[in-house]
Design a protein around this motif. Structure first.
Motif, mmCIF file in Angstrom:
data_model
loop_
_atom_site.group_PDB
_atom_site.id
_atom_site.type_symbol
_atom_site.label_atom_id
_atom_site.label_comp_id
_atom_site.label_asym_id
_atom_site.label_seq_id
_atom_site.Cartn_x
_atom_site.Cartn_y
_atom_site.Cartn_z
ATOM 1 N N LEU A 190 0.884 -1.172 0.000
ATOM 2 C CA LEU A 190 0.000 0.000 0.000
ATOM 3 C C LEU A 190 0.920 1.219 0.000
ATOM 4 O O LEU A 190 1.709 1.395 0.930
ATOM 5 C CB LEU A 190 -0.881 -0.072 1.257
ATOM 6 C CG LEU A 190 -1.732 1.106 1.693
ATOM 7 C CD1 LEU A 190 -2.551 1.666 0.559
ATOM 8 C CD2 LEU A 190 -2.650 0.677 2.831
ATOM 9 N N ILE A 191 0.834 2.014 -1.066
ATOM 10 C CA ILE A 191 1.780 3.129 -1.207
ATOM 11 C C ILE A 191 1.046 4.475 -1.223
ATOM 12 O O ILE A 191 0.503 4.867 -2.263
ATOM 13 C CB ILE A 191 2.630 2.994 -2.505
ATOM 14 C CG1 ILE A 191 3.209 1.574 -2.637
ATOM 15 C CG2 ILE A 191 3.746 4.030 -2.524
ATOM 16 C CD1 ILE A 191 4.036 1.360 -3.901
ATOM 17 N N PRO A 192 1.004 5.172 -0.083
ATOM 18 C CA PRO A 192 0.512 6.549 -0.127
ATOM 19 C C PRO A 192 1.476 7.394 -0.960
ATOM 20 O O PRO A 192 2.696 7.232 -0.855
ATOM 21 C CB PRO A 192 0.539 6.983 1.349
ATOM 22 C CG PRO A 192 0.628 5.721 2.141
ATOM 23 C CD PRO A 192 1.360 4.751 1.271
ATOM 24 N N VAL A 193 0.908 8.262 -1.795
ATOM 25 C CA VAL A 193 1.717 9.121 -2.670
ATOM 26 C C VAL A 193 1.239 10.557 -2.514
ATOM 27 O O VAL A 193 0.023 10.816 -2.546
ATOM 28 C CB VAL A 193 1.553 8.718 -4.154
ATOM 29 C CG1 VAL A 193 2.436 9.581 -5.051
ATOM 30 C CG2 VAL A 193 1.862 7.244 -4.373
ATOM 31 N N GLY A 194 2.162 11.484 -2.357
ATOM 32 C CA GLY A 194 1.775 12.892 -2.275
ATOM 33 C C GLY A 194 2.974 13.755 -1.957
ATOM 34 O O GLY A 194 4.125 13.312 -2.059
ATOM 35 N N TYR A 195 2.680 14.994 -1.567
ATOM 36 C CA TYR A 195 3.747 15.902 -1.150
ATOM 37 C C TYR A 195 3.917 15.767 0.366
ATOM 38 O O TYR A 195 2.938 15.510 1.086
ATOM 39 C CB TYR A 195 3.378 17.343 -1.490
ATOM 40 C CG TYR A 195 3.316 17.615 -2.965
ATOM 41 C CD1 TYR A 195 4.462 17.958 -3.670
ATOM 42 C CD2 TYR A 195 2.111 17.505 -3.662
ATOM 43 C CE1 TYR A 195 4.408 18.191 -5.045
ATOM 44 C CE2 TYR A 195 2.050 17.739 -5.029
ATOM 45 C CZ TYR A 195 3.198 18.089 -5.711
ATOM 46 O OH TYR A 195 3.151 18.316 -7.063
ATOM 47 N N PRO A 196 5.138 15.986 0.859
ATOM 48 C CA PRO A 196 5.312 15.981 2.312
ATOM 49 C C PRO A 196 4.599 17.184 2.930
ATOM 50 O O PRO A 196 4.517 18.243 2.299
ATOM 51 C CB PRO A 196 6.829 16.130 2.502
ATOM 52 C CG PRO A 196 7.451 15.949 1.155
ATOM 53 C CD PRO A 196 6.390 16.233 0.130
ATOM 54 N N ALA A 197 4.061 17.003 4.149
ATOM 55 C CA ALA A 197 3.474 18.132 4.873
ATOM 56 C C ALA A 197 4.587 19.122 5.211
ATOM 57 O O ALA A 197 5.759 18.735 5.311
ATOM 58 C CB ALA A 197 2.824 17.626 6.157
ATOM 59 N N ALA A 198 4.208 20.389 5.402
ATOM 60 C CA ALA A 198 5.209 21.417 5.714
ATOM 61 C C ALA A 198 5.970 21.055 6.996
ATOM 62 O O ALA A 198 7.163 21.347 7.129
ATOM 63 C CB ALA A 198 4.528 22.770 5.851
ATOM 64 N N HIS A 199 5.286 20.381 7.936
ATOM 65 C CA HIS A 199 5.911 20.050 9.223
ATOM 66 C C HIS A 199 6.541 18.652 9.215
ATOM 67 O O HIS A 199 6.884 18.118 10.270
ATOM 68 C CB HIS A 199 4.852 20.127 10.332
ATOM 69 C CG HIS A 199 3.735 19.133 10.138
ATOM 70 N ND1 HIS A 199 2.644 19.410 9.322
ATOM 71 C CD2 HIS A 199 3.572 17.872 10.586
ATOM 72 C CE1 HIS A 199 1.843 18.336 9.320
ATOM 73 N NE2 HIS A 199 2.388 17.396 10.077
ATOM 74 N N CYS A 200 6.711 18.071 8.033
ATOM 75 C CA CYS A 200 7.163 16.675 7.959
ATOM 76 C C CYS A 200 8.574 16.489 8.537
ATOM 77 O O CYS A 200 9.491 17.253 8.230
ATOM 78 C CB CYS A 200 7.147 16.215 6.497
ATOM 79 S SG CYS A 200 7.587 14.493 6.302
ATOM 80 N N THR A 201 8.723 15.476 9.364
ATOM 81 C CA THR A 201 10.051 15.103 9.869
ATOM 82 C C THR A 201 10.282 13.625 9.541
ATOM 83 O O THR A 201 9.324 12.886 9.302
ATOM 84 C CB THR A 201 10.150 15.288 11.398
ATOM 85 O OG1 THR A 201 9.122 14.500 12.013
ATOM 86 C CG2 THR A 201 9.994 16.751 11.804
ATOM 87 N N VAL A 202 11.544 13.221 9.520
ATOM 88 C CA VAL A 202 11.849 11.807 9.277
ATOM 89 C C VAL A 202 12.771 11.310 10.391
ATOM 90 O O VAL A 202 13.572 12.079 10.929
ATOM 91 C CB VAL A 202 12.528 11.580 7.896
ATOM 92 C CG1 VAL A 202 11.551 11.828 6.770
ATOM 93 C CG2 VAL A 202 13.768 12.436 7.732
ATOM 94 N N PRO A 203 12.646 10.037 10.755
ATOM 95 C CA PRO A 203 13.480 9.527 11.856
ATOM 96 C C PRO A 203 14.956 9.482 11.471
ATOM 97 O O PRO A 203 15.294 9.008 10.379
ATOM 98 C CB PRO A 203 12.930 8.128 12.109
ATOM 99 C CG PRO A 203 12.112 7.774 10.926
ATOM 100 C CD PRO A 203 11.720 9.035 10.231
ATOM 101 N N VAL A 204 15.803 9.965 12.351
ATOM 102 C CA VAL A 204 17.256 9.970 12.106
ATOM 103 C C VAL A 204 17.730 8.553 11.780
ATOM 104 O O VAL A 204 18.529 8.342 10.873
ATOM 105 C CB VAL A 204 17.990 10.490 13.378
ATOM 106 C CG1 VAL A 204 19.494 10.365 13.234
ATOM 107 C CG2 VAL A 204 17.580 11.926 13.667
ATOM 108 N N HIS A 205 17.166 7.599 12.499
ATOM 109 C CA HIS A 205 17.550 6.185 12.348
ATOM 110 C C HIS A 205 17.445 5.697 10.906
ATOM 111 O O HIS A 205 18.269 4.899 10.461
ATOM 112 C CB HIS A 205 16.640 5.341 13.249
ATOM 113 C CG HIS A 205 16.792 3.873 13.061
ATOM 114 N ND1 HIS A 205 17.818 3.160 13.632
ATOM 115 C CD2 HIS A 205 16.059 2.968 12.355
ATOM 116 C CE1 HIS A 205 17.697 1.890 13.293
ATOM 117 N NE2 HIS A 205 16.641 1.746 12.515
ATOM 118 N N ALA A 206 16.404 6.182 10.193
ATOM 119 C CA ALA A 206 16.128 5.640 8.858
ATOM 120 C C ALA A 206 16.977 6.296 7.779
ATOM 121 O O ALA A 206 16.918 5.902 6.613
ATOM 122 C CB ALA A 206 14.642 5.813 8.536
ATOM 123 N N ILE A 207 17.776 7.283 8.149
ATOM 124 C CA ILE A 207 18.503 8.045 7.137
ATOM 125 C C ILE A 207 19.826 7.395 6.764
ATOM 126 O O ILE A 207 20.236 7.431 5.613
ATOM 127 C CB ILE A 207 18.693 9.505 7.637
ATOM 128 C CG1 ILE A 207 17.354 10.231 7.493
ATOM 129 C CG2 ILE A 207 19.787 10.211 6.862
ATOM 130 C CD1 ILE A 207 17.364 11.637 7.961
#
Ligand code: IYR
Length: 224
Positions: A190-207
């Protein structure tokens, strides 16, 4: 058996620069791809989804059986039904199905059973793997084939300036019935597709990624 037909190979894509440079530039494009869980509701056109799925379905597949179906959902009521189905499974996963080791591995990602993004992302693309072809004939290496197509989907979406998430609520059986798919189609991702929200953050671990020396070996290393 008759001789198979062949035609001359059409000239392939040529980036106009040496392969070393092209590989470097492609990596520069791809390395900023991230799975995200905070989407904007900013619309994405149907044409964009069509272009991305065209790229995905250019993938090689076992005996060219193309054992995939992409169902692109933008209807808010259907997206919400998918969210409810996914959250039901994920509640089970987080409360009892997942082992302690699995939950510990997930902890740095900060995920839980709330899947608000399934309402918010403008598109939910549900990828199905065909267990037999539409004409009832056999398919081959369907897992590998669909995996390649999904990789190309993610790459095409990123190249188009969009973000994705590879979401696998497990089990995903509910998606087949919700979307009215036949028995030879198994939900794959299941793949949600779109633009990131302005407040989007990503986990340091996954980088972070393993260094190349750890994942790429040339020839047979000298025995130690
Ligand atoms: N499907 C769950 C759990 C999950 C599992 C793995 I492995 C991940 O890399 C991330 C999440 C969820 O989406 O929360």
């Amino acid at each position: 058996m008759e001789n198979p037909a062949f035609i001359p190979l059409e000239p392939g894509y040529h980036p106009g620069c040496p392969p070393e440079q092209a590989a470097r530039e492609f990596y520069a494009m791809l390395k900023s791809r991230r799975s995200i869980r905070q989407f904007s509701d900013k619309p994405v056109s149907r044409q964009t989804i069509e272009g991305i799925v065209r790229s995905a379905t250019s993938a090689p597949s076992g005996a060219n059986k193309q054992p995939w179906r992409f169902v692109a959902v933008s209807d808010p009521a259907l997206k919400h039904a998918i969210r409810l189905g996914a959250e039901k499974e994920e509640r089970e996963l987080y409360s009892s199905r997942a082992s302690a080791e699995w939950l510990a591995d997930l902890a740095p990602l900060g995920t839980d059973d709330h899947k608000e993004y399934l309402d918010i992302a403008p598109w939910l693309v549900v990828v199905f793997r065909l267990t037999s072809a539409d004409d009832g004939s056999k398919v081959y290496y369907s897992d590998e084939s669909v995996g390649i197509a999904v990789g190309m989907f993610l790459t095409a979406a990123h190249f188009s300036g969009l973000a994705t998430l590879t979401h696998t609520p497990s089990p995903m059986k509910f998606l087949g019935s919700l979307l009215g798919r036949p028995a030879n189609e198994r939900p794959y991702m299941l793949i949600p597709v779109g633009y990131p929200a302005a407040h989007c953050t990503v986990p340091v671990h996954a980088i972070s990624r393993k260094p190349l020396e750890e994942v790429l070996i040339f020839d047979r290393p000298a025995s130690r």
